[in-house]
Design an enzyme around this catalytic site. Structure first.
Site, PDB file in Angstrom:
ATOM      1  N   PHE A 115      93.515  -0.684 102.032  1.00  0.00           N
ATOM      2  CA  PHE A 115      93.424  -1.078 100.624  1.00  0.00           C
ATOM      3  C   PHE A 115      92.420  -2.208 100.431  1.00  0.00           C
ATOM      4  O   PHE A 115      91.593  -2.169  99.510  1.00  0.00           O
ATOM      5  CB  PHE A 115      94.819  -1.504 100.154  1.00  0.00           C
ATOM      6  CG  PHE A 115      94.872  -2.091  98.767  1.00  0.00           C
ATOM      7  CD1 PHE A 115      95.098  -1.286  97.670  1.00  0.00           C
ATOM      8  CD2 PHE A 115      94.725  -3.460  98.565  1.00  0.00           C
ATOM      9  CE1 PHE A 115      95.154  -1.830  96.383  1.00  0.00           C
ATOM     10  CE2 PHE A 115      94.784  -4.012  97.300  1.00  0.00           C
ATOM     11  CZ  PHE A 115      95.005  -3.196  96.208  1.00  0.00           C
ATOM     12  N   ASP A 116      92.476  -3.228 101.287  1.00  0.00           N
ATOM     13  CA  ASP A 116      91.580  -4.378 101.160  1.00  0.00           C
ATOM     14  C   ASP A 116      90.116  -3.962 101.263  1.00  0.00           C
ATOM     15  O   ASP A 116      89.276  -4.365 100.449  1.00  0.00           O
ATOM     16  CB  ASP A 116      91.867  -5.396 102.269  1.00  0.00           C
ATOM     17  CG  ASP A 116      93.248  -6.012 102.165  1.00  0.00           C
ATOM     18  OD1 ASP A 116      94.227  -5.249 102.057  1.00  0.00           O
ATOM     19  OD2 ASP A 116      93.354  -7.243 102.222  1.00  0.00           O
ATOM     20  N   THR A 117      89.815  -3.163 102.290  1.00  0.00           N
ATOM     21  CA  THR A 117      88.443  -2.715 102.491  1.00  0.00           C
ATOM     22  C   THR A 117      87.962  -1.875 101.327  1.00  0.00           C
ATOM     23  O   THR A 117      86.822  -2.042 100.848  1.00  0.00           O
ATOM     24  CB  THR A 117      88.332  -1.915 103.801  1.00  0.00           C
ATOM     25  OG1 THR A 117      88.765  -2.719 104.900  1.00  0.00           O
ATOM     26  CG2 THR A 117      86.907  -1.461 104.036  1.00  0.00           C
ATOM     27  N   TYR A 139      96.738 -12.615  96.945  1.00  0.00           N
ATOM     28  CA  TYR A 139      97.832 -12.371  97.879  1.00  0.00           C
ATOM     29  C   TYR A 139      97.578 -13.126  99.167  1.00  0.00           C
ATOM     30  O   TYR A 139      96.450 -13.496  99.501  1.00  0.00           O
ATOM     31  CB  TYR A 139      98.036 -10.871  98.137  1.00  0.00           C
ATOM     32  CG  TYR A 139      97.290 -10.291  99.318  1.00  0.00           C
ATOM     33  CD1 TYR A 139      97.871 -10.277 100.601  1.00  0.00           C
ATOM     34  CD2 TYR A 139      96.020  -9.735  99.180  1.00  0.00           C
ATOM     35  CE1 TYR A 139      97.199  -9.726 101.679  1.00  0.00           C
ATOM     36  CE2 TYR A 139      95.350  -9.185 100.248  1.00  0.00           C
ATOM     37  CZ  TYR A 139      95.944  -9.188 101.508  1.00  0.00           C
ATOM     38  OH  TYR A 139      95.278  -8.653 102.578  1.00  0.00           O
TER      39      TYR A 139
END
Length: 280
Positions: free
Chosen positions: A193-195, A101
């Site tokens: 979310f990424d972490t 993304y």
């Protein structure tokens, strides 16, 4: 999406998700630029999926228009907000070998995309992230955002023993089979979310590849810095508890497998109960 090369072997493919919320004013220009770049410079089959996070402006119509105009663009609409929610939905259903993304403002230089996904397509790594904190990165942003980003990553290192350098850069990729294994254990549906993805990957001994990026700050960013920081701290506390109780370990994570598919040089020819709407 999965095409064959001249020798009849299946080519490995990538799906790039562009999450958007009320971005009708920039969507066509950004996706058009991304599509043109990938068509001319990316040597693997690709799909671009615009993921509309419950926009209230004309973003969904703009996304539909792009699917009619550009051959590799698809769109999905979710009735609930959350970047993590959109990524989890699209990535979990992807038929590509690698999912990625990037932010709609294309703050990260597109020249970094092939170096981002190549180690995943080759089987060398499991997750890849663009790092604005790498010593070879070229970054243009204000002192406030620089301070917040570096402080957050220091907290991750101190509190969760993170070994990756930039959790928040909107430029990431993961092997699809790896993501499917991790997805049920990712609870956040927004910015953390990424972490959470990265911490779970590290806890399960997956290889995280970092790429230095060229990055220019977007002055029109919609991120609520204070609220996001508070949510991140809550997420860190939750992840810390999971770590000490052993719940961050996942039994079914697939191991890396080397592929014989060559990574071609850039420029080579490309041979929930939520209501959802799709266009392709």
């Amino acid at each position: 999406m999965n095409e064959q090369n001249a020798g009849g072997a299946r080519q490995r493919s990538v799906e790039i998700v562009v999450p958007v919320y009320n971005e009708a004013h920039v969507l066509a220009g950004s996706v058009g630029r991304l599509h043109a770049y990938l068509e001319s410079s990316f040597p693997f089959p690709f799909t671009i999926t615009v993921a509309d996070n419950a926009s209230t402006d004309a973003t969904w119509q703009a996304a539909l228009d792009l699917t009619q105009r550009l051959p590799h663009v698809h769109a999905v609409h979710l009735d609930a907000k959350g970047r993590g929610r959109a990524l989890k939905h699209v990535w979990s259903r992807s038929e590509a070998d690698v999912v990625a993304y990037m932010d709609v403002d294309l703050s990260t230089g597109l020249e970094g995309f092939l170096p981002l996904v190549a180690p995943l397509l080759s089987g060398h790594s499991d997750v890849a992230i663009g790092s604005r904190l790498h010593r070879q990165s070229a970054v243009q942003r204000g002192a406030k955002r620089e301070f917040i980003s570096r402080s957050y990553n220091l907290l991750l290192k101190a509190g969760l023993a993170a070994r990756f350098s930039d959790a928040q850069c909107g430029f990431k990729a993961v092997r699809t089979e790896v993501f499917r294994a991790l997805a049920p254990h990712i609870e956040d549906t927004a910015w953390f979310f990424d972490t959470e993805l990265l911490v779970l990957a590290q806890r399960n001994k997956l290889r995280i590849h970092e790429v230095p990026v060229d990055w220019i700050d977007d002055p029109d960013s919609r991120v609520d810095i204070v609220r996001t920081a508070l949510d991140d701290l809550k997420g860190m506390r939750r992840m810390f508890k999971q770590t000490i109780t052993g719940r961050a370990r996942i039994a079914a994570v697939p191991h890396r497998t080397r592929t014989t598919t060559p990574v071609l040089p850039a420029g080579a020819p490309a041979t929930s109960a939520e209501h959802l709407e799709y266009a392709s």
